[in-house]
Motif scaffolding. Sequence first.
Motif: not given
Length: 402
Positions: A19-45
Amino acid sequence: MGHREITGSLAERNGRYTAILNLYDEDGKRRQKSIALGIPVKGNKRKAQARLEELKREYSTSSCSPAKSRQESPLFADFLHDWLKTTAPTIERTTYQSYQGLIDARLDSFFRERRLRLQDLEAKHIRELHQSIFKDGCNANTVIHYHAVVRKALQYAVKNGLVTENVADRVDRPKKGKYLAEFNSKEELAALFEATKDDSISVVIQLAAYYGLRRSEVLGIRWSAIDFEQGTLPINHKVTEGKADGKHQLYTEDKLKTKSIFRTLPLIPAVRVLLEEQRARQEEYRKLFKKSYCADYLDYVCTDEMGKLFRPNYITDHFKLLLEQHGLRHIRFHDLRHSCASLLLSQGIPMKQIQEWLGHSTFATTADIYSHLDFNSKLESADAISAAFAKEQRDAGMNLSL
């Protein structure tokens, strides 16, 4: 600036969703956070998409907004110390001391100087840690030790819901360097025994060399455990050293690291004589010093003139001093263990038996350290391949004659 809605998307990495999340601070500055879900791609979208929406909701709640989350998240340097205190009861004392040493030596200052908080830690920061260690001239094995502590601490954080991902898992460790152990030849050991025969740690040196004992094991040998009638020497006790309330303290205990360390070895004739001489010396010193003689360690073989048990660190330091005083080649005290193994190999003792003699937990450990010394097995291989080619040549000659 008002709070912006958190957005996100799914990415595929090594066959699993992230999962790639777009997070924003109080000034509206974006930072991305990657979170490994551990869910196999095939058949699990659909499943992965549902998890992504959950994460967006979690990060969107007012109590977990990025700005507030960062303020509440502890400095990673502080978290390392807290984690170590929490995990102390579940690990060996020597392991705890090793982790504490690594945190104090480098990890605390590295992360504290950068003011990095637990939730802000990214893979790039761990890569920077690796680079700083290499820059200081350390080898790959040192980097691996530091990486392991960071990773274990983050595992605890993930397990307890403090972070959603162990970012250390996204950083490749360097390949472990091949360790080539130093060792003394039998001639060098004979010279060492002769040069140090009148020193108080002579018995420690010889026991370590004859049996390939670890420092903690040789200091843990007790008279009550030795069976002179049956001719056996059990290795079932250890002596270690650590700090308690800022003071050095000895720890004597029967708790060894693995079951394989508990072993009973035959009493070698030369060692029997050595032990008898040591017991006679202890009795002489006890009569000589009377009430001044320490009575706390009467059951221990390796004590000084006053009956006090040798500290492990003293053995290391004094051994080095002895080598310098007598002009002997420098090796570590632990290299007496390697010297024992090399002599066993030179006498044709199979690697499996050496594993049992040394008390290694696995055969792989023994083979990894000493395979380069196992010249006898190489000679057997050379004889086998030579015989195979000789047979082919004989058969070819017979065919030509026909």
